[in-house]
Design a protein around this motif. Structure first.
Motif, PDB file in Angstrom:
ATOM      1  N   LEU A  16      78.365  72.548  41.600  1.00  0.00           N
ATOM      2  CA  LEU A  16      78.961  72.990  42.864  1.00  0.00           C
ATOM      3  C   LEU A  16      79.532  74.399  42.739  1.00  0.00           C
ATOM      4  O   LEU A  16      79.392  75.218  43.656  1.00  0.00           O
ATOM      5  N   CYS A  19      76.630  76.782  42.791  1.00  0.00           N
ATOM      6  CA  CYS A  19      76.116  76.930  44.157  1.00  0.00           C
ATOM      7  C   CYS A  19      77.004  77.865  44.975  1.00  0.00           C
ATOM      8  O   CYS A  19      76.506  78.664  45.781  1.00  0.00           O
ATOM      9  N   ASP A  20      78.302  77.770  44.776  1.00  0.00           N
ATOM     10  CA  ASP A  20      79.215  78.691  45.465  1.00  0.00           C
ATOM     11  C   ASP A  20      78.950  80.131  45.036  1.00  0.00           C
ATOM     12  O   ASP A  20      78.992  81.057  45.860  1.00  0.00           O
ATOM     13  N   ASN A  23      75.961  81.366  46.821  1.00  0.00           N
ATOM     14  CA  ASN A  23      76.050  81.167  48.270  1.00  0.00           C
ATOM     15  C   ASN A  23      75.069  80.119  48.791  1.00  0.00           C
ATOM     16  O   ASN A  23      74.474  80.277  49.866  1.00  0.00           O
ATOM     17  N   HIS A  25      74.864  76.302  50.062  1.00  0.00           N
ATOM     18  CA  HIS A  25      75.777  75.297  50.590  1.00  0.00           C
ATOM     19  C   HIS A  25      75.233  73.888  50.353  1.00  0.00           C
ATOM     20  O   HIS A  25      74.210  73.500  50.916  1.00  0.00           O
ATOM     21  N   GLU A  28      77.701  68.051  52.650  1.00  0.00           N
ATOM     22  CA  GLU A  28      79.149  67.804  52.679  1.00  0.00           C
ATOM     23  C   GLU A  28      79.571  66.569  51.892  1.00  0.00           C
ATOM     24  O   GLU A  28      80.744  66.439  51.542  1.00  0.00           O
ATOM     25  N   ASP A  31      81.643  67.231  48.859  1.00  0.00           N
ATOM     26  CA  ASP A  31      82.979  67.822  48.973  1.00  0.00           C
ATOM     27  C   ASP A  31      84.053  66.956  48.325  1.00  0.00           C
ATOM     28  O   ASP A  31      85.039  67.463  47.801  1.00  0.00           O
ATOM     29  N   ARG A  34      84.986  67.897  44.716  1.00  0.00           N
ATOM     30  CA  ARG A  34      85.581  69.197  44.389  1.00  0.00           C
ATOM     31  C   ARG A  34      87.032  69.094  43.927  1.00  0.00           C
ATOM     32  O   ARG A  34      87.476  69.876  43.085  1.00  0.00           O
TER      33      ARG A  34
END
Length: 325
Positions: A16, A19-20, A23, A25, A28, A31, A34
């Protein structure tokens, strides 16, 4: 007995984070992971699903070349302190390839992850063998991650004498597609993955052997991993039972054998997530209550009181003020 395989969140969190960085995404449903600590358990295949999602939706089919070193470095950081307690004490400053492989075996399967691994101790070599299921139900990323990390681990600076490692892979070359060049000199189509290292002259001469006992997780650990996969708003006895593939009564019965109640586990999970969100929001109770899905602060206060015996304000004053400032 609850059949639910787990591994620590660190691998999925690394993906994750990556991926950030590029950029990209992720869906969801990731999430919820995280805010977990790196060591907290989640469903075993989550990491593989995340990588397969990235692979299907990114133009660069060689993306794992860049990601591999990123994962291995983060894994080294994650395992650094965990390996120390398992390293044999027969060398004062440096370690051997065999001792590092042994420490990893002790620290990971049965302690942090559900893995069908064996440690094969022979007179001059030590081999880590990872069993694999059929080709159709396996992920190439299990082999890629393990190969990349062990390669770095047994060639780290703290090891005096480094010898080439012998690697066997379970499937044919086509299974690994764009990642073949990462492996170098390996053997394919063995039905299992294994990594063998040479023992040092000290280990051979003194006939040092390595304990090969594998530990098993309690039901509580597996339930906790399932809990960590469910958003706090949806977390309930029903959703948890469904995630584990059990009836509600069976889940309650299995946990009761170990002295746990489902309602306590669920409440504690909701408290931990609320606490993480509260810290992220710099102790803003109103914003945190809304983000946790509560209609007002009173519901958040009730959760804190049930879990800690304190109001959110008192908990902040006693436990969080210094941390947040």
């Amino acid at each position: 007995m609850i059949d639910f395989k787990i591994r620590p969140a660190v691998s999925t969190k690394i993906i994750l984070d990556y991926c950030d960085r590029i950029n990209f995404h992720m869906p969801e449903q990731y999430d919820v992971i995280r805010n977990l600590k790196d060591c907290e358990p989640i469903a075993f295949k989550t990491c593989n699903y995340a990588l397969e999602t990235l692979e299907k939706n990114i133009e660069d089919k060689y993306f794992y070349y860049d990601m591999s070193s990123y994962i291995s470095e983060r894994w080294l950081t994650f395992f650094e302190d965990r390996l120390i307690s398992y390293l044999p004490r027969y060398h004062s400053q440096h370690h051997t390839q065999a001792s590092m492989l042994y420490a990893f075996y002790c620290a990971y399967p049965g302690v942090l992850a559900s893995l069908d691994w064996q440690l094969i101790d022979q007179p001059t070599t030590l081999t880590l063998l990872a069993k694999r299921n059929s080709r159709s139900s396996s992920s190439k990323y299990d082999d890629l991650i393990l190969f990349g990390f062990i390669s770095k681990l047994v060639n780290s600076e703290c090891i005096d004498i480094k010898s080439p490692i012998l690697v066997n892979l379970p499937f044919d070359r086509g299974f690994y597609k764009y990642n073949l060049d990462m492996f170098g000199n390996v053997n394919f189509e063995n039905g299992f993955m294994s990594v063998s290292v040479n023992k040092s002259s000290l280990e051979i001469g003194n006939k040092i052997t390595f304990d090969t006992v594998v530990k098993e997780f309690e039901c509580y650990d597996k339930v906790l991993a399932a809990v960590n996969m469910i958003d706090a708003d949806d977390l309930s006895l029903t959703s948890l039972s469904f995630r584990l593939g059990l009836s509600e009564r069976t889940l309650q019965r299995e946990l009761k054998k170990e002295g746990y109640l489902v309602k306590d586990i669920i409440r504690h999970a909701k408290f931990k997530r609320a606490l993480a969100i509260l810290i992220k929001n710099k102790l803003n109770l109103k914003v945190t209550a809304l983000e946790c899905g509560y209609k007002d602060q009173a519901q958040l206060s009730h959760l804190f009181a049930k879990e800690t015996g304190l109001s959110p304000q008192d908990y902040i004053e006693q436990h969080l003020i210094n941390r947040a400032m």
